[in-house]
Design a protein around this motif. Structure first.
Motif, mmCIF file in Angstrom:
data_model
loop_
_atom_site.group_PDB
_atom_site.id
_atom_site.type_symbol
_atom_site.label_atom_id
_atom_site.label_comp_id
_atom_site.label_asym_id
_atom_site.label_seq_id
_atom_site.Cartn_x
_atom_site.Cartn_y
_atom_site.Cartn_z
ATOM 1 N N ILE A 1 0.837 -1.198 0.000
ATOM 2 C CA ILE A 1 0.000 0.000 0.000
ATOM 3 C C ILE A 1 0.872 1.248 0.000
ATOM 4 C CG2 ILE A 1 -1.671 1.342 1.341
ATOM 5 C CD1 ILE A 1 -2.960 -0.982 -0.001
ATOM 6 N N ASP A 2 1.925 1.235 0.831
ATOM 7 C CA ASP A 2 2.833 2.383 0.906
ATOM 8 C C ASP A 2 3.485 2.648 -0.451
ATOM 9 O OD1 ASP A 2 2.219 2.709 3.538
ATOM 10 O OD2 ASP A 2 3.982 1.644 4.299
ATOM 11 N N LYS A 3 3.838 1.582 -1.162
ATOM 12 C CA LYS A 3 4.460 1.749 -2.485
ATOM 13 C C LYS A 3 3.500 2.429 -3.453
ATOM 14 C CE LYS A 3 7.586 -2.249 -2.333
ATOM 15 N NZ LYS A 3 7.897 -3.574 -2.948
ATOM 16 N N LEU A 4 2.252 1.981 -3.427
ATOM 17 C CA LEU A 4 1.259 2.568 -4.328
ATOM 18 C C LEU A 4 0.984 4.026 -3.970
ATOM 19 C CD1 LEU A 4 -1.340 -0.343 -4.717
ATOM 20 C CD2 LEU A 4 0.365 0.419 -6.367
ATOM 21 N N GLU A 5 0.941 4.337 -2.673
ATOM 22 C CA GLU A 5 0.714 5.717 -2.240
ATOM 23 C C GLU A 5 1.868 6.613 -2.696
ATOM 24 O OE1 GLU A 5 -1.831 7.043 -0.922
ATOM 25 O OE2 GLU A 5 -3.037 5.333 -0.281
ATOM 26 N N GLN A 6 3.091 6.095 -2.575
ATOM 27 C CA GLN A 6 4.258 6.863 -2.990
ATOM 28 C C GLN A 6 4.230 7.108 -4.501
ATOM 29 O OE1 GLN A 6 6.494 8.304 -1.042
ATOM 30 N NE2 GLN A 6 7.502 9.190 -2.852
ATOM 31 N N LEU B 1 1.587 7.264 -6.356
ATOM 32 C CA LEU B 1 0.524 8.226 -6.606
ATOM 33 C C LEU B 1 1.027 9.653 -6.402
ATOM 34 C CD1 LEU B 1 -2.530 8.839 -7.083
ATOM 35 C CD2 LEU B 1 -2.834 8.622 -4.613
ATOM 36 N N LEU B 2 1.747 9.861 -5.295
ATOM 37 C CA LEU B 2 2.285 11.197 -5.004
ATOM 38 C C LEU B 2 3.280 11.642 -6.073
ATOM 39 C CD1 LEU B 2 2.815 10.869 -1.136
ATOM 40 C CD2 LEU B 2 1.032 12.150 -2.311
ATOM 41 N N GLU B 3 4.119 10.716 -6.514
ATOM 42 C CA GLU B 3 5.121 11.053 -7.538
ATOM 43 C C GLU B 3 4.460 11.422 -8.855
ATOM 44 O OE1 GLU B 3 7.559 7.609 -7.682
ATOM 45 O OE2 GLU B 3 8.630 8.053 -5.802
ATOM 46 N N SER B 4 3.413 10.694 -9.212
ATOM 47 C CA SER B 4 2.710 10.981 -10.470
ATOM 48 C C SER B 4 2.037 12.349 -10.413
ATOM 49 C CB SER B 4 1.671 9.901 -10.750
ATOM 50 O OG SER B 4 2.276 8.634 -10.911
ATOM 51 N N ARG B 5 1.455 12.681 -9.265
ATOM 52 C CA ARG B 5 0.825 13.987 -9.122
ATOM 53 C C ARG B 5 1.863 15.110 -9.199
ATOM 54 N NH1 ARG B 5 -3.376 12.771 -4.112
ATOM 55 N NH2 ARG B 5 -5.055 11.831 -5.392
ATOM 56 N N ALA B 6 3.006 14.872 -8.539
ATOM 57 C CA ALA B 6 4.063 15.879 -8.544
ATOM 58 C C ALA B 6 4.619 16.085 -9.947
ATOM 59 C CB ALA B 6 5.191 15.455 -7.594
ATOM 60 N N ALA B 7 4.564 15.035 -10.777
ATOM 61 C CA ALA B 7 5.086 15.133 -12.142
ATOM 62 C C ALA B 7 4.111 15.851 -13.061
ATOM 63 C CB ALA B 7 5.379 13.732 -12.687
ATOM 64 N N GLY B 8 2.940 16.255 -12.548
ATOM 65 C CA GLY B 8 1.980 17.009 -13.332
ATOM 66 C C GLY B 8 1.088 16.185 -14.230
ATOM 67 N N LYS B 9 0.992 14.895 -13.961
ATOM 68 C CA LYS B 9 0.124 14.037 -14.781
ATOM 69 C C LYS B 9 -1.347 14.329 -14.477
ATOM 70 C CE LYS B 9 3.466 10.267 -15.251
ATOM 71 N NZ LYS B 9 3.729 8.823 -15.063
ATOM 72 N N ASP B 10 -2.190 13.932 -15.424
ATOM 73 C CA ASP B 10 -3.632 14.158 -15.289
ATOM 74 C C ASP B 10 -4.131 13.542 -13.975
ATOM 75 O OD1 ASP B 10 -6.390 14.163 -15.399
ATOM 76 O OD2 ASP B 10 -6.467 13.743 -17.544
#
Length: 855
Positions: free
Chosen positions: A378-383, A385-394
């Motif tokens: 779960i922690d891996k998936l949460e991390q 998710l945060l990285e994808s958001r920070a990268a500016g993805k939709d």
């Protein structure tokens, strides 16, 4: 002063004058003269001990008596036909045809009569007449005041006491709790009191328990109940005392105790449902530590002998299907049909045990609160998710991918759990046995092949049996071995789960937390901005998330409250075929039942109704005070409801000595006939019984009772005989002797034995089950009355006299019953569908008409 006697005598006096059918108030609501005056008397008698104290008004006993008489008689002139006609006029006509309701001549006749009826001192008559004639400010003119001052036998404090009568009249006439509280806070004696109140969001059965908890907590803290409304109560206490309002924690503690008491029942029959419908209808009540009890209950859902009595053609079809499932090419002969019939018949209880086992260990029950996941994953998936958001993805696509990944984890985790269960099961029943074990609808041919044969063909020694094959063991021995093995597998499977994921029953503490959310006051302080923001977010996403589980914003389609995690509104919760549980059915779809999510509080409310009734509810009768109700009248209403439940509950249970005597709410022609026969005659024609004087509990139940005709009674007796023979597998001429030995009775013939069972002389599990089934001894309703605020009556059957009866006829029957109950109990009555909100606030009338256009 004997307060109880004052209440009783006053009520009888008002009823005798016909005040129940006279209008007393018609300002935004209609209230009878009896209800209006009675609630004022209740309030005065509650307040007198405080107001009479020397630190306040120091009322003498004579002044107290005169206040009581003045309060009862102050509106006596409203009983006149002239005023009754006036009050029913349109508003515009009333202005030009004003009829006063303070008439000196009426006061002069009524007050002495009432004083003597209450055994009060005649010396109070002048004061009481003054209070009646001057309780309204408009009547205190200079002329009337000079006339009073000229009277030497009038109290020097007549004006103050008249204002007390006026103040009680005003706050008891207010519509709703807040208006009544406001009127009380600004009245002439407000500074002598401290005022508190409790208010709840009315939901249903849970509201009655919440009312009880709040009322008990206030009274334990020293507060006196003054007025009860359907949604709360007003309390008072002497202003000099240091009594504080109860903390929310005190109400929570009391609610927990009430729920503990309510839930102190055997949940086995709630967990194990109908194998032809939902076998585990209420997984919230399942507790893994009681698994063995559930298996035993499942085995009782069908009796050996039932299949073998089916028509030959029916049995032949099942045996043919069994042959096909077993890959047998031949068509069964009659001899083979009979042989396999006996095998299938013997196996049916075991089929249900296996089916319950498979259902109980299925994902929807075993992991109803979620699948245990690896926290590191779960922690891996949460991390990620945060990285994808920070990268500016939709953001929407990122969130969608994240949810898919979570679902994949859940699927893999469940597969591991299921593989563990399958391995344990297959160790006993053979490789691949668990995979083919059915959890769906009961199909004897399929169950025989996939479940029973694998068990019966196993070596006896594998299950600790001395027989070569399991099938050769005695039925009872074989069943116990099966239950023992399945309970062991289930226990080992539960032990492999984290403790917080093992299914346990929804505890009273969990229900307490949910229901306490309906307590509006007293309640903790909330950040209203945050609450409004959460509501707005839930409303904005409610349609999108209506059918989506998970921790998402929703709006409950029953109570309209926002929530995040809830439950699917399956038919067993809201009633088969019912669509009344959602007021947004058009938006959510109606095919056939909108599978939308409801909040946990509504889910537990519906489950609580079923728990108290022992079955699904068809409708709910709601009875509330016509407007408000005082403490004494409230106790009378509560006692009446309890007595009705006691008498009716006895007739609807196995304790009844005459099972042919039954309760009905649909045979209205029978009830009407009794009301006509009990009444007087006019010109030789029976007239309907006068209900104004009310009915006692025993008489009301008697009106709702009927006896079947002789043909039906004989048919029931024959069915009882056959059911007993089937249950005990007997068919000889000396049957009663065998049962005498088992029951330790001394019946001398089969007919005498049937008489004894009919009369309830024999009680054991089998006899009680047979007697209840034959005579339909199950509760038609259960009266839930904890406080006077409201009475809830869940009904197990609708008002229709038969499935083919029209909605119009059913609605007329419903209207008849609700009017009867409203008149008999002096309350407002409405019939609600499951999930329909309770919106009664007082002043609506006696009975709500069903929403059927034809009437």
């Amino acid at each position: 002063m004997d307060v109880e006697a004052v209440h009783q005598k006053s009520a009888e006096w008002m009823v005798a004058r016909g005040w129940k059918t006279k209008i007393g108030k018609r300002t935004g609501f209609v209230q009878s003269l009896f209800d209006h005056t009675n609630v004022e008397l209740n309030a005065l008698l509650t307040l007198l001990p405080i107001l009479s104290d020397a630190a306040h008004y120091g009322l003498s006993s004579m002044e107290q008596q005169s206040l009581i008489v003045g309060t009862i008689a102050h509106d006596a002139a409203k009983e006149r036909p002239e005023w009754q006609q006036y009050v029913q006029m349109p508003r515009e006509k009333q202005r030009s045809h004003h009829v006063p309701h303070i008439i000196s001549d009426v006061t002069g006749q009524v007050v002495p009569e009432l004083v003597r009826r209450l055994d009060f001192d005649d010396a109070i008559i002048p004061d009481a007449m003054v209070f009646v004639n001057t309780h309204m400010a408009a009547t205190r003119t200079a002329t009337s005041v000079m006339g009073i001052l000229a009277e030497r036998d009038t109290s020097d404090r007549w004006a103050t006491l008249a204002r007390i009568v006026d103040a009680i009249d005003n706050f008891c006439s207010a519509k709703g709790l807040f208006e009544a509280q406001r009127a009380l806070e600004y009245c002439v004696f407000a500074r002598h009191l401290r005022i508190a109140y409790h208010l709840v969001r009315v939901r249903g059965v849970s509201s009655t328990l919440l009312h009880q908890a709040a009322a008990d907590a206030h009274m334990q803290a020293g507060w006196l109940p003054l007025l009860h409304f359907s949604n709360g109560s007003i309390y008072v206490v002497d202003s000099r005392t240091d009594v504080k309002g109860p903390e929310v924690s005190a109400i929570e503690s009391r609610l927990g105790a009430v729920l503990d008491d309510v839930m102190d029942v055997d949940f086995t029959k709630f967990v194990v449902g109908n194998p032809l419908q939902t076998f585990i209808p209420k997984p919230e009540f399942l507790d893994y530590r009681e698994f063995r009890d559930y298996l035993r209950e499942a085995s009782r859902r069908v009796r050996r002998g039932s299949f073998s009595r089916k028509p030959h053609r029916t049995r032949q079809k099942v045996v043919e299907a069994y042959f096909r499932a077993a890959k047998r090419e031949t068509i069964p002969t009659d001899t083979e049909v009979e042989a396999e019939t006996q095998r299938i018949d013997r196996a049916q209880p075991e089929m249900l045990v296996l089916k319950f086992f498979k259902n109980a260990l299925g994902e929807k029950v075993l992991c109803k609160d979620g699948v245990p996941l690896d926290e590191a994953e779960i922690d891996k998936l949460e991390q990620k998710l945060l990285e994808s958001r920070a990268a500016g993805k939709d953001p929407s696509k990122v969130q969608e991918q994240h949810e898919k990944a979570i679902k994949k984890l859940e699927k893999e985790a469940w597969q591991r759990i299921e593989d563990t269960i399958a391995t344990k099961y297959d160790a006993y029943f053979g490789e691949g046995s668990y995979a083919v074990l059915s959890s769906g609808t009961l199909m004897p041919a399929k169950e025989m092949k996939t479940g029973i044969d694998r068990f019966w063909m196993s070596p006896g020694e594998r299950f600790g049996l001395s027989e070569k094959r399991v099938e050769l063991a005695q039925d009872k021995v074989r069943m116990e071995k099966l239950i023992d093995v399945l309970a062991t597998i289930a226990a080992e499977s539960y032990d492999s789960l984290p403790e917080e994921y093992r299914p346990t029953r929804a505890a009273a503490s969990e229900l307490t937390v949910q229901f306490l959310g309906d307590l509006i006051h007293p309640a903790p302080l909330y950040d209203l901005r945050a609450v409004a923001q959460a509501q707005l977010e839930a409303y904005g996403q409610s349609k999108l998330n209506a059918k989506r589980a998970g921790n998402l914003p929703h709006v409950c389609p029953i109570c309209n409250q926002p929530f995040s995690k809830g439950a699917i509104a399956i038919a067993d919760l809201v009633g088969k075929g019912s669509e009344a549980h959602t007021n947004r059915a058009v938006a959510h779809g109606r095919s056939p039942i909108p599978r939308v999510l409801i909040c946990s509080t509504c889910k537990y409310e519906i489950l609580l109704r079923q728990l108290l009734l022992g079955d699904q509810t068809a409708n709910v009768l709601v009875l509330v005070p016509r407007m408000n109700i005082g403490p004494w009248s409230g106790r009378v209403l509560k006692r009446m409801a309890e007595k009705v439940q006691e008498y009716a509950g006895h007739l609807m249970s196995n304790d009844t000595e005459n099972p042919d005597e039954r309760i009905t709410m649909s045979l209205t022609q029978v009830i009407a006939g009794k009301l006509l026969n009990e009444g007087q005659t006019r010109n030789g024609v029976p007239v309907l019984m006068d209900l104004e004087k009310g009915l006692d509990a025993h008489k009301l139940v008697e009106f709702l009772t009927y006896k079947p005709d002789s043909k039906t009674r004989e048919k029931s007796r024959k069915a009882l005989s056959e059911a007993l023979r089937e249950a005990y597998e007997i068919s000889g001429v000396d049957d009663w002797q065998e049962l005498n030995a088992q029951w330790e009775t001394t019946y001398s013939s089969w007919e005498e034995l049937l008489d004894g069972v009919w009369a309830g002389e024999v009680h054991n599990e089998t006899v009680d089950e047979v007697r209840a089934r034959v005579y339909r001894l199950s509760p038609l309703f259960k009266i839930i009355c904890r406080t006077p605020h409201m009475i809830l009556v869940p009904l197990s059957r609708p008002f229709k006299a038969g499935n083919k009866e029209s909605d119009v006829n059913a609605a007329l029957r419903e209207t008849f019953i609700t009017i009867l109950l409203g008149l008999a109990l002096d309350c407002t009555v409405a019939v609600l569908d499951n999930g329909e909100p309770i919106t009664l606030e007082g002043g609506e009338g006696i009975a709500r008409l069903p929403a059927v256009p034809a009437i």
